[in-house]
Write a protein that holds these residues in place. Structure first.
Motif, PDB file in Angstrom:
ATOM      1  N   GLU A 101      38.817  40.777  51.049  1.00  0.00           N
ATOM      2  CA  GLU A 101      38.171  40.974  49.755  1.00  0.00           C
ATOM      3  C   GLU A 101      37.785  39.641  49.127  1.00  0.00           C
ATOM      4  OE1 GLU A 101      40.390  42.325  45.998  1.00  0.00           O
ATOM      5  OE2 GLU A 101      39.409  44.159  46.715  1.00  0.00           O
ATOM      6  N   ARG A 131      37.404  50.678  41.301  1.00  0.00           N
ATOM      7  CA  ARG A 131      37.696  49.397  41.945  1.00  0.00           C
ATOM      8  C   ARG A 131      37.440  48.232  40.986  1.00  0.00           C
ATOM      9  NH1 ARG A 131      37.627  49.104  47.577  1.00  0.00           N
ATOM     10  NH2 ARG A 131      38.122  46.893  47.253  1.00  0.00           N
ATOM     11  N   MET A 191      32.904  41.452  42.410  1.00  0.00           N
ATOM     12  CA  MET A 191      33.157  42.662  43.171  1.00  0.00           C
ATOM     13  C   MET A 191      31.987  43.635  43.049  1.00  0.00           C
ATOM     14  SD  MET A 191      34.856  44.363  45.287  1.00  0.00           S
ATOM     15  CE  MET A 191      36.289  43.319  45.473  1.00  0.00           C
TER      16      MET A 191
END
Length: 230
Positions: A101, A131, A191
């Motif tokens: 990630e 998320r 993200m």
């Protein structure tokens, strides 16, 4: 002749990634100083306003992610020192294996766009929004999706393409936690980019935004998130 692996010093690595940290959303008011094997972050004045502190938080998060992708962790010491009230943080690099990630988020640093673009009609799935909310929580902040249509339109005033506005979210923190809000902003934008989203900041309208985050938190950031029109 034998070959040996040369491990770079932590301060050398810090110097090599500071330009990536400075790609974070910020309004200036800070500067880096490298000394004693660490990167020291200073603000221009000891009583810096909230928007500068949010930028500091975003810059520190970008630095953490950039270091992680290079195979280093970040030891961050927060706070001023008696001899210099403008010193707000120090960062030292330590060897650490990055997560998948973190590598993906680091790649997003250079390609992230903050343009108030024309978003597509495609809905952002709740799995993605959850998320992003988890990223904000990891930085000590709360991300709330604006569900009320009237509230969303008030927040989108003067922005482009009201009909295809994507999703509007608010990042809130406790009083005095502007740096955490900035770190959450950075995490959510990076993200979001990994998931193919555009993200741009909107003006924070405190009266409206407090209705979203509730009475215990201070709304610090309003974001418009969505997929680009193709």
């Amino acid at each position: 002749m034998t070959m040996t692996n040369v491990v770079p010093r932590g301060d050398t690595v810090l110097r090599s990634v500071l330009h990536l940290a400075d790609l974070a959303p910020h309004a200036g008011g800070y500067q880096w100083r490298l000394s004693d094997g660490a990167a020291h972050l200073h603000v221009d004045t000891p009583d810096s306003p909230a928007h500068v502190l949010r930028g500091v938080g975003a810059v520190l998060h970008h630095l953490r992610i950039a270091l992680a992708a290079a195979g280093w962790g970040a030891l961050i010491g927060r706070g001023t020192v008696p001899s210099d009230q403008t010193h707000i943080a120090s960062v030292r690099a330590v060897r650490q294996q990055p997560t998948t990630e973190q590598v993906a988020m680091a790649a997003a640093i250079s390609v992230r766009s903050s343009e108030d673009a024309d978003y597509s009609e495609a809905a952002v799935p709740w799995t993605v929004l959850n998320r992003l909310a988890a990223q904000a929580r990891a930085e000590g902040a709360q991300l709330d999706v604006v569900l009320d249509h009237g509230t969303r339109l008030r927040m989108l005033r003067r922005s482009r393409s009201l009909q295809n506005a994507g999703v509007v979210v608010v990042i809130g923190v406790r009083e005095g936690e502007e740096i955490a809000a900035g770190a959450a902003l950075s995490a959510v934008l990076l993200m979001g980019t990994v998931w193919g989203l555009l993200g741009c900041q909107l003006p924070v309208r405190p009266v409206v935004a407090r209705q979203v985050v509730g009475p215990d938190l201070v709304p610090q950031v309003v974001l418009r998130l969505g997929y680009p029109r193709t």
